[in-house]
Design an enzyme around this catalytic site. Sequence first.
Site, PDB file in Angstrom:
ATOM      1  N   GLY A 134     -18.437   8.925  12.991  1.00 36.97           N
ATOM      2  CA  GLY A 134     -17.283   9.664  13.493  1.00 36.97           C
ATOM      3  C   GLY A 134     -16.051   8.826  13.717  1.00 36.97           C
ATOM      4  O   GLY A 134     -15.087   9.287  14.335  1.00 36.97           O
ATOM      5  N   TRP A 161     -21.492   2.973   6.422  1.00 36.79           N
ATOM      6  CA  TRP A 161     -20.723   2.391   5.323  1.00 36.79           C
ATOM      7  C   TRP A 161     -20.505   0.882   5.528  1.00 36.79           C
ATOM      8  O   TRP A 161     -19.427   0.364   5.266  1.00 36.79           O
ATOM      9  CB  TRP A 161     -19.368   3.094   5.145  1.00 36.79           C
ATOM     10  N   ILE A 162     -21.528   0.196   5.980  1.00 40.63           N
ATOM     11  CA  ILE A 162     -21.394  -1.234   6.243  1.00 40.63           C
ATOM     12  C   ILE A 162     -21.756  -2.027   4.986  1.00 40.63           C
ATOM     13  O   ILE A 162     -22.911  -1.995   4.525  1.00 40.63           O
ATOM     14  CB  ILE A 162     -22.270  -1.665   7.434  1.00 40.63           C
ATOM     15  N   ASP A 245      -4.931  -7.288   9.336  1.00 39.83           N
ATOM     16  CA  ASP A 245      -3.685  -7.775   8.731  1.00 39.83           C
ATOM     17  C   ASP A 245      -3.987  -8.684   7.549  1.00 39.83           C
ATOM     18  O   ASP A 245      -3.303  -8.625   6.515  1.00 39.83           O
ATOM     19  CB  ASP A 245      -2.854  -8.528   9.776  1.00 39.83           C
ATOM     20  N   GLU A 368     -10.627  -0.288   4.838  1.00 36.88           N
ATOM     21  CA  GLU A 368      -9.696  -0.990   5.731  1.00 36.88           C
ATOM     22  C   GLU A 368      -8.472  -0.136   6.068  1.00 36.88           C
ATOM     23  O   GLU A 368      -7.386  -0.651   6.326  1.00 36.88           O
ATOM     24  CB  GLU A 368      -9.237  -2.326   5.114  1.00 36.88           C
ATOM     25  N   GLY A 369      -8.653   1.185   6.034  1.00 37.10           N
ATOM     26  CA  GLY A 369      -7.552   2.102   6.308  1.00 37.10           C
ATOM     27  C   GLY A 369      -7.122   2.832   5.056  1.00 37.10           C
ATOM     28  O   GLY A 369      -6.756   2.209   4.062  1.00 37.10           O
TER      29      GLY A 369
END
Length: 383
Positions: A134, A161-162, A245, A368-369
Site C-alpha cells: 500500500g 517489489w523488492i 536524489d 524510484e517514483g
Amino acid sequence: MSTTAWPLTDEQTQIVALCKEFAEREIRPRGREVDEADVVTPVDIFAKAAKVGITDFMIPEAYGGGGFTDVFTQCLVQEELCWGDPGIGNLVCSGGFFADPILALGTEDQKRRWLTPLTGPDAPLTALATTEPGAGSDAASIVTTATRVDDGYLLTGQKAWISNAGAAELYVIFAKTDAGLRSGGVSAFLVRKDAAGMTFGQPMRKMGQRAIVCREVFLDEVFVPESDRLGEEGQGFYGLMSTFDISRVVLGAAAVGAARAAYEYALDYARTRKQFGRLIIEHQAVAFRLADMATRIEAARLLVHHAARVIDEGGSATGLAAMAKLTASETAMFVTHAAVQTLGGWGYSREYPVEQWMRDVKLEEIEEGTSDIMRLVISRNLS
C-alpha cells in the site's frame, strides 16, 4: 561510448572503457536468454563483474571499493552497462543503491561492517526494501513497524517489489519507529538474509528487466540490534530521500544507455534494409524519426550529467534529479518505441532485441517514483 560535455579523467576513461567492453562481451549476448528465463537472477554475470571490479567501483577506497564515489562517474558506468542490457546493467550496479543510505546515515563502524563485504571478487547481492503493498512512491506512508525491545527492535510488516529479494544476503529495511508520524517516523535498519522471522514470497512476474528478480519480503518480529539501526530514530526518511536524489539520476543514466542501444540498432537497420527500392534511412519519415531519437538522447544525457555534477558539488538537486529521471525515462520509452516502428514487423518480433528493450525501459518510468510523482517533485521545487 557516450559523449559528455565534461572532460573525463584518465581513471574515468579507463573504467568507462572497461564497462563498455564488459557490456559487449558479457551482458549484451545474454540479454535475450535472461529475458526468456523470466525469473532467474544471472548471478554468474554479477560474479564476473565483481571479479573485474565493476560491482564495487562506487564504494569508497577506505572500505575496499574502487573509490569512484561521485555520481557523475556512476552515471557514466550505468549508461555503458545498461547499453548492454537494462536489467543486467542495473543488477550489476545494484550494490550502489544499498550503499547510499549507509554512506548517508551510517557510523564508521557500520560502514566498515556492511560496506567492506561488498568489495572484492566474492561480493554478495544486496537489497533495499522500502515499497509495500500500500505504499509505493509515497514512502512516508509505509506501515511496517519497528517496535522497541531490550537492546534493539522487532520489525513486523510486508515489503513488495523488492529487487534481489531472496537472492540478496544483505538488506536495508525501512520501518516506522513511530507509527503516528509520517516521514518523521521512518527509520532504517540493516538486516541479514538469515535473520529469524524474515521470509520471501515467490518471484513476481514482470513485463521487463527480468534479470532483477523481485519478491515480497515478510517480516515477523525480526530482531535487529540497536547497533544495526542507521542514524537516529526518524532519520530514515532523510536517508531515503538522499538516496533517491542519487538513484534517480543514476537510473536516468540507465535509461539513456538503453535508449542509445535502441537508437544504434534502429540506425544500423535503417542503413541496410530496403523498402520501396530505397534504404529505409533515405525515406524522410524514418530519417526524421532517427533525428528525433538522437536529439532526445543527447538532451537527456546532458540533463543527467548536469544533475550528477550538481550533487557532486554539494548542491541541492531534488528537483533537478526528478527532471533528469523524468526526461531520461520518457526519452527511453520514446526511443525504444521509435526503434520498434523503424524495424516494422521485425521490431515487434522477439527475434530482435528492441521489443525487449521497450518492455525493459518502462520500469524506469515507474521505479524510484513514477513520472507523475517526478512532475509533482519538480513542481514543488520550482525556483
